[in-house]
Design an enzyme around this catalytic site. Structure first.
Site, PDB file in Angstrom:
ATOM      1  N   SER A   1      -9.828  -0.569   7.041  1.00  0.00           N
ATOM      2  CA  SER A   1      -9.228  -0.440   5.698  1.00  0.00           C
ATOM      3  C   SER A   1      -8.503  -1.654   5.159  1.00  0.00           C
ATOM      4  O   SER A   1      -8.140  -1.670   3.991  1.00  0.00           O
ATOM      5  CB  SER A   1      -8.285   0.755   5.659  1.00  0.00           C
ATOM      6  OG  SER A   1      -9.023   1.914   5.408  1.00  0.00           O
TER       7      SER A   1
ATOM      8  N   LYS B   1       0.856  -1.197   0.000  1.00  0.00           N
ATOM      9  CA  LYS B   1       0.000   0.000   0.000  1.00  0.00           C
ATOM     10  C   LYS B   1       0.889   1.243   0.000  1.00  0.00           C
ATOM     11  O   LYS B   1       1.860   1.312   0.779  1.00  0.00           O
ATOM     12  CB  LYS B   1      -0.886  -0.026   1.241  1.00  0.00           C
ATOM     13  CG  LYS B   1      -1.880   1.116   1.318  1.00  0.00           C
ATOM     14  CD  LYS B   1      -2.746   0.968   2.573  1.00  0.00           C
ATOM     15  CE  LYS B   1      -3.830   2.015   2.644  1.00  0.00           C
ATOM     16  NZ  LYS B   1      -4.696   1.866   3.835  1.00  0.00           N
TER      17      LYS B   1
ATOM     18  N   SER C   1      -9.504   1.702   2.768  1.00  0.00           N
ATOM     19  CA  SER C   1      -8.627   2.410   1.877  1.00  0.00           C
ATOM     20  C   SER C   1      -7.547   1.555   1.209  1.00  0.00           C
ATOM     21  O   SER C   1      -6.908   2.008   0.268  1.00  0.00           O
ATOM     22  CB  SER C   1      -7.941   3.531   2.650  1.00  0.00           C
ATOM     23  OG  SER C   1      -7.158   2.997   3.709  1.00  0.00           O
TER      24      SER C   1
HETATM   25  N1  GLN Z   1     -12.957   3.744   5.953  1.00  0.00           N
HETATM   26  C1  GLN Z   1     -12.515   4.263   7.217  1.00  0.00           C
HETATM   27  C2  GLN Z   1     -12.254   5.730   7.118  1.00  0.00           C
HETATM   28  O1  GLN Z   1     -12.550   6.281   6.121  1.00  0.00           O
HETATM   29  C3  GLN Z   1     -11.328   3.500   7.681  1.00  0.00           C
HETATM   30  C4  GLN Z   1     -10.038   3.970   7.113  1.00  0.00           C
HETATM   31  C5  GLN Z   1      -8.890   3.111   7.508  1.00  0.00           C
HETATM   32  O2  GLN Z   1      -9.049   2.098   8.160  1.00  0.00           O
HETATM   33  N2  GLN Z   1      -7.715   3.578   7.158  1.00  0.00           N
HETATM   34  O3  GLN Z   1     -11.764   6.341   8.014  1.00  0.00           O
END
Ligand code: GLN
Length: 410
Positions: free
Chosen positions: A108, A9, A84
């Protein structure tokens, strides 16, 4: 692990490779050092295949918040891969890489794994060093493995864990034997079904798939008990107060001067104006929204009402998990309330987008570990994910149960 290709990532640094965090503000940044996990994995013989797209600074549930454009779901190109860590999940699902790294602050790793039909693990807070991972919300962030099977997750995790003096949140607790855990006795583990995770408005196909898996487990002799985590309903609200507060502080470092900078064609403006201009151009809409919300939440007069209150709720949620893990070994829940949604479907409605994390944020708030794995397809032939949660530093239980469930299919 010698020769196994790994996708990373783009929020984790690999020396000599660009590290953008999906943001324009870091478009020209080349990492000067390896993240601790990268250093460890390189030593284990892993080959770094490349970086994967992600939501800007890991903020999003659909990968549509990347400056470099959205990632598409390999199962259906009109749909999102989740976020993400959507690039990592899609890379595995599309057979571009067998294993990948993601980060998980509120879901994420687990949510995109569920949307793409692969396996993803969020380790317990402190289990894996975050040195070299761009900080989003430091009290919640974890780096974790993503792969095609629970077995591959165990192999990858084994090479990632351990204390690191460069990360003050890294734990000195002894690492587990993750490979032996694969063949552990799943029938010795009690599985809890938390009722609050089933009262939510979840797709019928997902509910059905989970129920049938629970039945398979019962038939196989696993003990299943009903449990309750009463503060579950407050987890998402607490997350969306604590997380932006930390984001607003962490992202203050991106000033357009450090990390390779963002070139402005102006020399004659004050430092203050420079910051404003660079941050206006360099950050996307969702990032700005969270910085503003976070700044507001932490401001004098609102701190007590929002930040402090959310911290109190966090403690209650932690107590919920501590209590339930004195009764059961593993919790079983849906991973997401829906399967992969359409590109553009939720991007104009932040609240709807945030709701896709409803089942995953609790683990980050409590610091416990979680695994999602595919358990079937819905009526549109899209993968359905199931989540297993276990107490802090009990990753072995997730691997034992996850591997058992994977083999139930056959
Ligand atoms: N989707 C969640 C957010 O937008 C989690 C993001 C993550 O775990 N980095 O904050």
């Amino acid at each position: 692990m010698t020769g196994v290709p790994l996708a990373v990532k783009d929020i984790i640094t690999v020396k000599g490779l660009k590290a953008t965090g999906g943001s324009k503000i870091l478009e020209n940044y080349t990492a000067a050092y390896d993240a601790t996990v990268i250093e460890k994995l390189k030593k284990a013989g892993v080959v770094i295949l490349g970086k994967t797209n992600c939501d800007e600074f890991a903020m999003g549930s659909s990968n549509e918040n990347s400056y470099f454009g959205p990632v598409l779901n390999p199962h259906d190109n009109t749909r999102v891969p989740g976020g993400s860590s959507g690039g990592s999940a899609a890379a595995i699902a599309a057979d571009l890489a067998p294993i990948a790294l993601g980060t998980d602050t509120g879901g994420s790793i687990r949510q995109p794994a569920a949307f793409c039909g692969i396996v993803g693990l969020k380790p317990s807070y402190g289990r894996v060093s975050r040195f070299g991972s761009m900080a989003m919300a430091s009290s919640l962030d974890q780096i974790g493995p993503m792969a095609n099977s629970v077995k591959d997750i165990a192999y990858l995790l084994s090479e990632m864990v351990g204390f690191d003096k460069h990360d003050s949140s890294s734990s000195k607790a002894k690492s587990g034997d993750y490979l032996s855990a694969l063949t552990g006795d799943a029938k010795k583990l009690r599985v809890g079904i938390p009722k609050e995770y089933f009262s939510h408005d979840t797709d019928a196909d997902i509910k059905e798939a989970i129920e049938s898996k629970v039945k398979n487990l019962k038939d196989a002799g696993v003990e299943i008990v009903d449990v309750s985590l009463p503060y579950t309903d407050y987890a998402l609200a607490a997350y969306y107060l604590l997380m932006p507060a930390e984001v607003s502080s962490n992202l203050a470092r991106y000033d357009g001067l450090r990390y390779g900078g963002l070139c402005l064609d102006k020399n004659d403006i004050s430092l203050d104006k420079w910051y404003k201009e660079v941050r206006s151009i360099g950050f996307g809409a969702e990032t700005k929204r969270r910085i503003m919300l976070g700044t507001y939440i932490l401001s004098a007069g609102y701190y007590d009402a929002y930040y402090k209150q959310a911290q109190r709720v966090r403690t209650l949620i932690k107590h919920d998990f501590a209590k339930v893990f004195s009764q059961v070994d593993v919790l079983l829940t849906p991973a997401t309330p829906t399967t992969a949604f359409k590109l553009g479907e939720k991007s104009q409605d932040p609240l709807q987008m945030y709701l896709s994390d409803v089942f995953t944020v609790g683990a980050n708030i409590a610091g416990v570990c979680g695994l999602t794995l595919p358990i079937g397809k819905d009526k549109n032939d899209l993968p359905i994910g199931m989540q297993l949660l276990a107490d802090s530093f009990s990753e072995e239980k997730l691997l034992t149960m996850g591997n058992f469930i994977e083999n139930l299919k056959k």
